[in-house]
Design a protein around this motif. Structure first.
Motif, mmCIF file in Angstrom:
data_model
loop_
_atom_site.group_PDB
_atom_site.id
_atom_site.type_symbol
_atom_site.label_atom_id
_atom_site.label_comp_id
_atom_site.label_asym_id
_atom_site.label_seq_id
_atom_site.Cartn_x
_atom_site.Cartn_y
_atom_site.Cartn_z
ATOM 1 N N GLU A 1 0.829 -1.208 0.000
ATOM 2 C CA GLU A 1 0.000 0.000 0.000
ATOM 3 C C GLU A 1 0.863 1.258 0.000
ATOM 4 O OE1 GLU A 1 -2.507 -0.666 3.396
ATOM 5 O OE2 GLU A 1 -3.870 -1.949 2.256
ATOM 6 N N SER A 2 1.956 1.219 0.725
ATOM 7 C CA SER A 2 2.857 2.365 0.781
ATOM 8 C C SER A 2 3.504 2.618 -0.588
ATOM 9 C CB SER A 2 3.933 2.124 1.843
ATOM 10 O OG SER A 2 4.864 3.164 1.852
ATOM 11 N N LEU A 3 3.943 1.552 -1.248
ATOM 12 C CA LEU A 3 4.560 1.693 -2.571
ATOM 13 C C LEU A 3 3.547 2.173 -3.617
ATOM 14 C CD1 LEU A 3 6.883 -1.432 -2.602
ATOM 15 C CD2 LEU A 3 7.601 0.960 -2.611
ATOM 16 N N GLY B 1 2.836 -1.938 -11.013
ATOM 17 C CA GLY B 1 2.996 -3.382 -10.822
ATOM 18 C C GLY B 1 4.442 -3.821 -10.972
ATOM 19 N N LYS B 2 5.135 -3.256 -11.932
ATOM 20 C CA LYS B 2 6.549 -3.595 -12.120
ATOM 21 C C LYS B 2 7.362 -3.231 -10.886
ATOM 22 C CE LYS B 2 6.672 -3.114 -17.149
ATOM 23 N NZ LYS B 2 7.188 -2.286 -18.264
ATOM 24 N N ARG B 3 7.049 -2.085 -10.302
ATOM 25 C CA ARG B 3 7.753 -1.693 -9.072
ATOM 26 C C ARG B 3 7.503 -2.687 -7.939
ATOM 27 N NH1 ARG B 3 7.433 4.778 -7.945
ATOM 28 N NH2 ARG B 3 8.154 5.436 -9.985
ATOM 29 N N VAL C 1 -0.759 -8.653 -5.606
ATOM 30 C CA VAL C 1 -0.288 -7.487 -6.359
ATOM 31 C C VAL C 1 -1.416 -6.986 -7.267
ATOM 32 C CG1 VAL C 1 1.311 -6.712 -8.165
ATOM 33 C CG2 VAL C 1 2.157 -8.093 -6.253
ATOM 34 N N SER C 2 -2.079 -7.899 -7.952
ATOM 35 C CA SER C 2 -3.172 -7.544 -8.861
ATOM 36 C C SER C 2 -4.268 -6.772 -8.146
ATOM 37 C CB SER C 2 -3.802 -8.806 -9.466
ATOM 38 O OG SER C 2 -2.856 -9.584 -10.126
ATOM 39 N N ILE C 3 -4.666 -7.255 -6.995
ATOM 40 C CA ILE C 3 -5.733 -6.616 -6.221
ATOM 41 C C ILE C 3 -5.304 -5.211 -5.795
ATOM 42 C CG2 ILE C 3 -7.092 -6.746 -4.090
ATOM 43 C CD1 ILE C 3 -7.896 -8.782 -6.327
ATOM 44 N N CYS C 4 -4.058 -5.071 -5.360
ATOM 45 C CA CYS C 4 -3.550 -3.748 -4.948
ATOM 46 C C CYS C 4 -3.546 -2.750 -6.097
ATOM 47 C CB CYS C 4 -2.146 -3.871 -4.376
ATOM 48 S SG CYS C 4 -2.125 -4.558 -2.724
ATOM 49 N N LEU C 5 -3.451 -3.242 -7.310
ATOM 50 C CA LEU C 5 -3.400 -2.370 -8.493
ATOM 51 C C LEU C 5 -4.786 -2.051 -9.049
ATOM 52 C CD1 LEU C 5 -0.388 -4.049 -10.317
ATOM 53 C CD2 LEU C 5 -0.384 -1.912 -9.002
ATOM 54 N N GLY C 6 -5.821 -2.643 -8.455
ATOM 55 C CA GLY C 6 -7.173 -2.353 -8.910
ATOM 56 C C GLY C 6 -7.759 -3.386 -9.855
ATOM 57 N N GLN D 1 0.944 4.028 -2.958
ATOM 58 C CA GLN D 1 0.724 5.444 -2.655
ATOM 59 C C GLN D 1 1.892 6.296 -3.158
ATOM 60 O OE1 GLN D 1 -2.145 6.830 -1.555
ATOM 61 N NE2 GLN D 1 -1.122 8.740 -2.036
ATOM 62 N N ASP D 2 3.115 5.801 -2.986
ATOM 63 C CA ASP D 2 4.289 6.510 -3.508
ATOM 64 C C ASP D 2 4.174 6.695 -5.017
ATOM 65 O OD1 ASP D 2 5.369 6.626 -0.954
ATOM 66 O OD2 ASP D 2 6.853 5.034 -1.313
ATOM 67 N N TYR D 3 3.751 5.636 -5.714
ATOM 68 C CA TYR D 3 3.602 5.730 -7.163
ATOM 69 C C TYR D 3 2.535 6.763 -7.512
ATOM 70 C CZ TYR D 3 3.335 4.617 -12.066
ATOM 71 O OH TYR D 3 3.375 4.725 -13.436
ATOM 72 N N ARG D 4 1.412 6.715 -6.806
ATOM 73 C CA ARG D 4 0.320 7.674 -7.060
ATOM 74 C C ARG D 4 0.820 9.115 -6.898
ATOM 75 N NH1 ARG D 4 -5.010 6.337 -6.285
ATOM 76 N NH2 ARG D 4 -4.473 4.898 -4.617
ATOM 77 N N ASN D 5 1.661 9.341 -5.905
ATOM 78 C CA ASN D 5 2.191 10.683 -5.658
ATOM 79 C C ASN D 5 3.115 11.172 -6.772
ATOM 80 O OD1 ASN D 5 0.796 10.815 -3.245
ATOM 81 N ND2 ASN D 5 2.528 10.127 -2.026
ATOM 82 N N GLU D 6 3.646 10.259 -7.563
ATOM 83 C CA GLU D 6 4.548 10.611 -8.659
ATOM 84 C C GLU D 6 3.838 10.764 -10.004
ATOM 85 O OE1 GLU D 6 7.599 7.617 -8.743
ATOM 86 O OE2 GLU D 6 8.010 7.863 -6.606
ATOM 87 N N LEU D 7 2.546 10.535 -10.037
ATOM 88 C CA LEU D 7 1.813 10.636 -11.299
ATOM 89 C C LEU D 7 1.871 12.064 -11.839
ATOM 90 C CD1 LEU D 7 -1.280 8.466 -10.401
ATOM 91 C CD2 LEU D 7 0.436 7.943 -12.149
ATOM 92 N N PRO D 8 1.846 12.199 -13.150
ATOM 93 C CA PRO D 8 1.922 13.544 -13.728
ATOM 94 C C PRO D 8 0.688 14.374 -13.382
ATOM 95 C CG PRO D 8 1.450 11.908 -15.432
ATOM 96 C CD PRO D 8 1.730 11.154 -14.168
ATOM 97 N N GLU D 9 0.903 15.644 -13.267
ATOM 98 C CA GLU D 9 -0.187 16.594 -13.028
ATOM 99 C C GLU D 9 -0.601 17.187 -14.371
ATOM 100 O OE1 GLU D 9 -1.730 17.655 -10.122
ATOM 101 O OE2 GLU D 9 -0.690 15.995 -9.131
#
Length: 140
Positions: A9-11, A86-88, A103-108, A13-21
């Protein structure tokens, strides 16, 4: 396993925070669509129809505009970012014991089948094989 779930979940969230604006000069509906997709990227109930509805657009025009400004359709944007996240997760050696299903479930994704199919389609190999290869490369 609880520690691994927190790490996942932390990873994510980290990825979500890096998404382009979205760029401020883009049309408002494109900005709204991107922000909605970013916010709900890993929700299992995310759909482009729901995103369009949220942005008060039911036509294909928003998808065309989105592709023009972002460089890919909303669907392609979601798939790309879910797979990159997912790769991360798959290459994090601390999470090597976490199943592809989790992993699949965490990715939606609704399960490992949909994730594995899309992953193989985009990378040329199943996620388990890709993980094994990448973790071996890191170990060398």
């Amino acid at each position: 396993m609880g520690k691994n779930i927190n790490s996942l979940e932390s990873l994510v969230q980290d990825y979500r925070n890096e998404l382009p604006e979205p760029a401020p000069e883009w049309p408002s509906e494109v900005r709204e669509m991107m922000l909605f997709l970013n916010e709900h990227l890993f929700d299992k109930n995310l759909s482009i129809k729901k995103a369009k509805s949220n942005c008060y657009s039911n036509g294909n025009n928003i998808s065309t505009l989105f592709k023009h400004y972002v460089g890919e359709s909303p669907k392609e944007y979601v798939i790309k970012h879910r797979l990159e996240a997912g790769k991360r997760l798959l290459t994090n050696r601390h999470l090597s014991g976490v199943t592809i299903f989790v992993v699949s479930i965490c990715l939606g994704y609704s399960g490992s089948g949909a994730f594995s199919h899309m992953f193989k389609k985009k990378t040329g190999m199943p996620p388990s094989e890709w993980r094994e290869k990448k973790l071996a490369e890191v170990a060398e």
